[in-house]
Design an enzyme around this catalytic site. Structure first.
Site, PDB file in Angstrom:
ATOM      1  N   SER A   1       0.829  -1.118   0.000  1.00  0.00           N
ATOM      2  CA  SER A   1       0.165  -0.034   0.080  1.00  0.00           C
ATOM      3  C   SER A   1       0.797   1.306  -0.015  1.00  0.00           C
ATOM      4  O   SER A   1       1.834   1.221   0.503  1.00  0.00           O
ATOM      5  CB  SER A   1      -0.950   0.090   1.246  1.00  0.00           C
ATOM      6  OG  SER A   1      -1.539  -1.187   0.945  1.00  0.00           O
TER       7      SER A   1
ATOM      8  N   SER B   1      -6.844   0.891  -2.268  1.00  0.00           N
ATOM      9  CA  SER B   1      -7.503  -0.062  -2.817  1.00  0.00           C
ATOM     10  C   SER B   1      -7.099   0.128  -4.312  1.00  0.00           C
ATOM     11  O   SER B   1      -7.211  -1.099  -4.962  1.00  0.00           O
ATOM     12  CB  SER B   1      -9.002   0.545  -2.618  1.00  0.00           C
ATOM     13  OG  SER B   1      -9.415   0.289  -1.339  1.00  0.00           O
TER      14      SER B   1
ATOM     15  N   ARG C   1      -6.991 -12.171   2.778  1.00  0.00           N
ATOM     16  CA  ARG C   1      -8.529 -11.779   3.502  1.00  0.00           C
ATOM     17  C   ARG C   1      -8.818 -12.967   4.174  1.00  0.00           C
ATOM     18  O   ARG C   1      -9.733 -12.709   5.146  1.00  0.00           O
ATOM     19  CB  ARG C   1      -9.211 -11.676   2.317  1.00  0.00           C
ATOM     20  CG  ARG C   1      -8.979 -10.373   1.550  1.00  0.00           C
ATOM     21  CD  ARG C   1      -9.675 -10.156   0.097  1.00  0.00           C
ATOM     22  NE  ARG C   1      -9.332  -8.743  -0.355  1.00  0.00           N
ATOM     23  CZ  ARG C   1      -9.538  -8.493  -1.701  1.00  0.00           C
ATOM     24  NH1 ARG C   1      -9.905  -9.418  -2.548  1.00  0.00           N
ATOM     25  NH2 ARG C   1      -9.068  -7.397  -1.989  1.00  0.00           N
TER      26      ARG C   1
ATOM     27  N   GLY D   1     -22.375  -2.762  29.699  1.00  0.00           N
ATOM     28  CA  GLY D   1     -22.687  -1.351  30.467  1.00  0.00           C
ATOM     29  C   GLY D   1     -21.794  -0.496  30.662  1.00  0.00           C
ATOM     30  O   GLY D   1     -20.837  -0.488  29.745  1.00  0.00           O
TER      31      GLY D   1
ATOM     32  N   GLU E   1      -6.647  -5.063   4.263  1.00  0.00           N
ATOM     33  CA  GLU E   1      -6.794  -6.076   3.174  1.00  0.00           C
ATOM     34  C   GLU E   1      -8.119  -5.941   2.311  1.00  0.00           C
ATOM     35  O   GLU E   1      -8.614  -6.969   1.825  1.00  0.00           O
ATOM     36  CB  GLU E   1      -7.001  -7.470   4.000  1.00  0.00           C
ATOM     37  CG  GLU E   1      -5.692  -7.805   4.875  1.00  0.00           C
ATOM     38  CD  GLU E   1      -4.619  -8.460   4.023  1.00  0.00           C
ATOM     39  OE1 GLU E   1      -4.682  -8.302   2.607  1.00  0.00           O
ATOM     40  OE2 GLU E   1      -3.611  -8.817   4.771  1.00  0.00           O
ATOM     41  N   GLY E   2      -8.406  -4.413   1.941  1.00  0.00           N
ATOM     42  CA  GLY E   2      -9.479  -4.352   0.950  1.00  0.00           C
ATOM     43  C   GLY E   2     -10.568  -3.948   1.889  1.00  0.00           C
ATOM     44  O   GLY E   2     -11.302  -4.602   2.586  1.00  0.00           O
TER      45      GLY E   2
END
Length: 359
Positions: A106, A112, A222, A318, A342-343
């Site tokens: 990346s 992407s 993925r 809570g 990973e997308g």
């Protein structure tokens, strides 16, 4: 790992400490090489078994499960497309359990849209010189090698090649650690290449064939994220169920209230659906059948389930769930990024739609 995870994650958030000793432990236990051939130092396990290990680890420490998933992904190009000589030389080292890899794909403007990457590798005699910057890289600054994708021509997606870059290569440096919402035990930085020299023998596959390697690897990656997200959701479910049985209000456990019991049931159904989806895709992969669409489905279902289940776990606890006295808030923070890396899940829907429509 369980007695240490909260302390280490809290310390890493403040000091950028990296729990390398955890990876040393997992490596010595044989968990860093599970799905690869025994002849190269792997365990020869089916992908289905490897993913179940990731789920189990991630139910306690998501950063540890993610780390194994990333390391396994870094070995994929050599194992699937390396020459016999490259496999014999590199895989025993990569799968030894003593080394840790990083996956440098990346970039800031190429997430992407991988084909738009600008990191470039140019020829210099029998070597390549790599220049550019990779972003959002797990293990950056701590890995022993970087599985790096760089542009070798301007031929769109066919202009990208894959290289194995040792961590001690001159010209390799790193940015400051990213300040993240969660997963503090997973150090993420920029990796900066300044004329980093890489021999031609460290190019994996033919020149310009890096994009298919990256995309094929991401199908398997993925599934690693899907398994990790399932484990994360299971950890949150276990915490919520235990708390619901032990916590009393109006003289009885809160689990005896049907509204809350049904919430727990929906959480369990989400975890079960996530597990079934990734195991089905893994069995297709192990059988040598196409599994890209199923991997995208598993990643989508499992990570959306993790976000829902961890959110509901905070609700079950809570006010206590909003404090750091319980790990529910950590699970919640860690779940969000599983829908992104990973997308993104929007990209998964695009992959699924194209495959279903035959486009």
């Amino acid at each position: 790992m369980r007695p240490r995870v909260d302390q280490v994650e809290a310390a890493a958030a403040k000091t950028d400490a990296f729990p390398r000793e955890i990876f040393t432990l997992m490596g010595a236990s044989g968990l860093m090489s599970l799905p690869y051939a025994e002849e190269f130092g792997g365990a020869g396990q089916p992908y289905e078994i490897y993913l179940q290990v990731l789920e189990e680890l991630s139910s306690v420490w998501m950063a540890a499960g993610l780390g194994i998933s990333v390391h396994t992904l870094t070995c994929y190009p050599v194992a699937s497309a390396g020459t016999p000589e490259q496999q014999a030389e590199l895989l025993p080292w990569m799968l030894s359990g003593e080394t840790l890899g990083a996956y440098a794909l990346s970039e800031a403007q190429a997430g992407s849209d991988v084909a738009s990457m600008t990191t470039r590798a140019r020829r210099d005699g029998s070597d390549y010189l790599i220049s550019g910057t990779k972003s959002w890289i797990s293990h950056a600054g701590h890995a022993d090698y970087y599985t790096t994708f760089a542009r070798t021509s301007d031929d769109g997606g066919r202009g990208i090649s894959c290289f194995i870059v040792p961590a001690d290569s001159p010209g390799l440096s790193f940015g400051e650690p990213e300040r993240k919402m969660g997963l503090h035990g997973d150090t993420v930085r920029q990796v900066i290449y300044d004329e980093v020299r890489v021999p031609e023998g460290r190019r994996i596959g033919a020149e310009g064939h890096g994009m298919p390697l990256a995309l094929a690897g991401l199908d398997s990656g993925r599934l690693g994220i899907a398994a990790g997200a399932t484990g994360l959701a299971q950890g949150a479910l276990d915490l919520a169920a235990k708390y619901a049985v032990e916590r009393e209000q109006f003289g009885r456990p809160i689990a005896s209230n049907q509204g809350l019991a049904f919430l727990i049931a929906d959480m369990a159904a989400a975890v079960g659906s996530a597990r079934a989806s990734y195991l089905y895709a893994a069995r297709l992969r192990d059988a040598g059948r196409p599994f890209g669409k199923e991997a995208a489905i598993a990643k989508l279902i499992a990570t959306d389930a993790a976000m829902k289940v961890t959110t509901d776990a905070v609700q079950v606890l809570g006010g206590a769930g909003y404090t750091q006295d319980f790990p529910a808030e950590r699970y919640f923070r860690e779940a969000k990024v599983t829908q992104i890396f990973e997308g993104t899940n929007q990209i998964q829907r695009l992959v699924i739609a194209r495959a279903t429509l035959g486009r």
